[in-house]
Design a protein around this motif. Structure first.
Motif, PDB file in Angstrom:
ATOM      1  N   GLU A  77       0.836  -1.206   0.000  1.00 25.25           N
ATOM      2  CA  GLU A  77       0.000   0.000   0.000  1.00 25.25           C
ATOM      3  C   GLU A  77       0.866   1.250   0.000  1.00 25.25           C
ATOM      4  N   TYR A  78       1.938   1.227   0.761  1.00 22.39           N
ATOM      5  CA  TYR A  78       2.839   2.374   0.819  1.00 22.39           C
ATOM      6  C   TYR A  78       3.458   2.640  -0.549  1.00 22.39           C
ATOM      7  N   ILE A  79       3.889   1.578  -1.219  1.00 21.82           N
ATOM      8  CA  ILE A  79       4.489   1.727  -2.548  1.00 21.82           C
ATOM      9  C   ILE A  79       3.444   2.216  -3.541  1.00 21.82           C
ATOM     10  N   ASP A  80       2.221   1.667  -3.480  1.00 20.34           N
ATOM     11  CA  ASP A  80       1.149   2.116  -4.369  1.00 20.34           C
ATOM     12  C   ASP A  80       0.862   3.595  -4.158  1.00 20.34           C
ATOM     13  N   ASP A  81       0.792   4.028  -2.905  1.00 22.45           N
ATOM     14  CA  ASP A  81       0.535   5.438  -2.604  1.00 22.45           C
ATOM     15  C   ASP A  81       1.651   6.326  -3.129  1.00 22.45           C
ATOM     16  N   LYS A 103      -3.782   5.191   1.194  1.00 22.20           N
ATOM     17  CA  LYS A 103      -4.651   4.080   0.792  1.00 22.20           C
ATOM     18  C   LYS A 103      -5.452   4.405  -0.462  1.00 22.20           C
ATOM     19  N   GLY A 104      -4.817   5.085  -1.405  1.00 18.78           N
ATOM     20  CA  GLY A 104      -5.456   5.396  -2.680  1.00 18.78           C
ATOM     21  C   GLY A 104      -6.291   6.660  -2.683  1.00 18.78           C
ATOM     22  N   ASN A 105      -6.412   7.313  -1.541  1.00 19.72           N
ATOM     23  CA  ASN A 105      -7.173   8.558  -1.435  1.00 19.72           C
ATOM     24  C   ASN A 105      -6.204   9.736  -1.528  1.00 19.72           C
ATOM     25  N   VAL A 106      -6.410  10.567  -2.538  1.00 22.82           N
ATOM     26  CA  VAL A 106      -5.494  11.672  -2.828  1.00 22.82           C
ATOM     27  C   VAL A 106      -6.078  12.973  -2.292  1.00 22.82           C
ATOM     28  N   VAL A 107      -5.228  13.780  -1.646  1.00 24.39           N
ATOM     29  CA  VAL A 107      -5.624  15.107  -1.170  1.00 24.39           C
ATOM     30  C   VAL A 107      -4.659  16.123  -1.766  1.00 24.39           C
ATOM     31  N   LEU A 108      -5.223  17.145  -2.398  1.00 27.31           N
ATOM     32  CA  LEU A 108      -4.434  18.223  -2.991  1.00 27.31           C
ATOM     33  C   LEU A 108      -4.577  19.470  -2.133  1.00 27.31           C
ATOM     34  N   LYS A 124      -7.840  11.473 -11.104  1.00 22.03           N
ATOM     35  CA  LYS A 124      -8.829  10.422 -10.856  1.00 22.03           C
ATOM     36  C   LYS A 124      -8.628   9.216 -11.772  1.00 22.03           C
ATOM     37  N   LYS A 125      -7.985   9.419 -12.920  1.00 25.58           N
ATOM     38  CA  LYS A 125      -7.769   8.348 -13.896  1.00 25.58           C
ATOM     39  C   LYS A 125      -6.535   7.498 -13.594  1.00 25.58           C
ATOM     40  N   ILE A 126      -5.732   7.903 -12.612  1.00 27.01           N
ATOM     41  CA  ILE A 126      -4.537   7.136 -12.248  1.00 27.01           C
ATOM     42  C   ILE A 126      -4.966   5.807 -11.628  1.00 27.01           C
ATOM     43  N   LYS A 127      -4.316   4.742 -12.061  1.00 25.76           N
ATOM     44  CA  LYS A 127      -4.623   3.418 -11.525  1.00 25.76           C
ATOM     45  C   LYS A 127      -4.386   3.382 -10.015  1.00 25.76           C
ATOM     46  N   LYS A 172      -8.665   5.969  -5.450  1.00 25.65           N
ATOM     47  CA  LYS A 172     -10.039   5.731  -5.007  1.00 25.65           C
ATOM     48  C   LYS A 172     -10.836   7.027  -4.968  1.00 25.65           C
ATOM     49  N   SER A 173     -10.177   8.107  -4.548  1.00 26.35           N
ATOM     50  CA  SER A 173     -10.852   9.402  -4.479  1.00 26.35           C
ATOM     51  C   SER A 173      -9.827  10.524  -4.559  1.00 26.35           C
ATOM     52  N   VAL A 174     -10.308  11.708  -4.959  1.00 23.95           N
ATOM     53  CA  VAL A 174      -9.454  12.896  -4.995  1.00 23.95           C
ATOM     54  C   VAL A 174     -10.206  14.010  -4.292  1.00 23.95           C
ATOM     55  N   LYS A 175      -9.584  14.553  -3.258  1.00 19.92           N
ATOM     56  CA  LYS A 175     -10.163  15.684  -2.521  1.00 19.92           C
ATOM     57  C   LYS A 175      -9.276  16.895  -2.769  1.00 19.92           C
ATOM     58  N   SER A 176      -9.885  17.938  -3.314  1.00 20.90           N
ATOM     59  CA  SER A 176      -9.124  19.144  -3.606  1.00 20.90           C
ATOM     60  C   SER A 176      -9.393  20.206  -2.542  1.00 20.90           C
ATOM     61  N   LEU A 177      -8.327  20.623  -1.889  1.00 22.03           N
ATOM     62  CA  LEU A 177      -8.393  21.725  -0.930  1.00 22.03           C
ATOM     63  C   LEU A 177      -7.630  22.925  -1.487  1.00 22.03           C
ATOM     64  N   LEU A 178      -7.532  22.967  -2.815  1.00 20.96           N
ATOM     65  CA  LEU A 178      -6.801  24.042  -3.501  1.00 20.96           C
ATOM     66  C   LEU A 178      -7.547  25.355  -3.390  1.00 20.96           C
ATOM     67  N   LYS A 179      -6.798  26.418  -3.256  1.00 23.25           N
ATOM     68  CA  LYS A 179      -7.375  27.760  -3.173  1.00 23.25           C
ATOM     69  C   LYS A 179      -6.949  28.546  -4.396  1.00 23.25           C
ATOM     70  N   VAL A 180      -7.886  29.310  -4.953  1.00 20.80           N
ATOM     71  CA  VAL A 180      -7.580  30.116  -6.131  1.00 20.80           C
ATOM     72  C   VAL A 180      -6.701  31.266  -5.705  1.00 20.80           C
ATOM     73  N   GLN A 181      -5.550  31.389  -6.373  1.00 27.97           N
ATOM     74  CA  GLN A 181      -4.594  32.465  -6.092  1.00 27.97           C
ATOM     75  C   GLN A 181      -4.847  33.596  -7.088  1.00 27.97           C
ATOM     76  N   LYS A 182      -5.051  34.771  -6.575  1.00 33.00           N
ATOM     77  CA  LYS A 182      -5.342  35.920  -7.456  1.00 33.00           C
ATOM     78  C   LYS A 182      -4.145  36.786  -7.637  1.00 33.00           C
TER      79      LYS A 182
END
Length: 103
Positions: A32-36, A64-69, A87-90, A93-103
């Motif tokens: 799992e660590y290597i997959d992550d 565990k396959g859950n990505v956070v940006l 999301k298309k990466i093998k 499982k999920s992608v959570k974006s906490l990105l903020k728009v920079q002006k």
């Protein structure tokens, strides 16, 4: 007879210790660590290769396959494009974006 029994007990204890080493203290196996790590590497490559995001500070964390940006992005359109590609990466499982728009 008693020595054989003790030998079996010692063997069982050593086997249990060996197999418990397959998981880390975080509960993740080596696989799992290597997959992550592989998912994180691919996600970073997507960000670096994106013409609108390559110079921005975006951190990728995978568990565990859950990505956070986290970090900053130029606009929502770029964020949506990056999230869609990640999301298309093998193994993702999920992608959570906490990105903020920079002006």
């Amino acid at each position: 007879m008693k020595k054989t029994w003790m030998g079996l007990v010692v063997l069982m204890v050593l086997s249990a210790a060996l197999f418990s080493g397959c998981t880390s203290l975080t509960g993740r196996t080596v696989g799992e660590y290597i997959d992550d790590a592989s998912i994180t590497t691919e996600a970073n490559a997507i960000i670096i290769n994106d013409p609108d995001a390559q110079y921005l500070k975006i951190d990728v964390t995978t568990t565990k396959g859950n990505v956070v940006l986290t970090g900053f992005i130029n606009d929502k359109k770029t964020e949506e494009r990056i999230v869609s590609k990640i999301k298309k990466i093998k193994g993702v499982k999920s992608v959570k974006s906490l990105l903020k728009v920079q002006k």
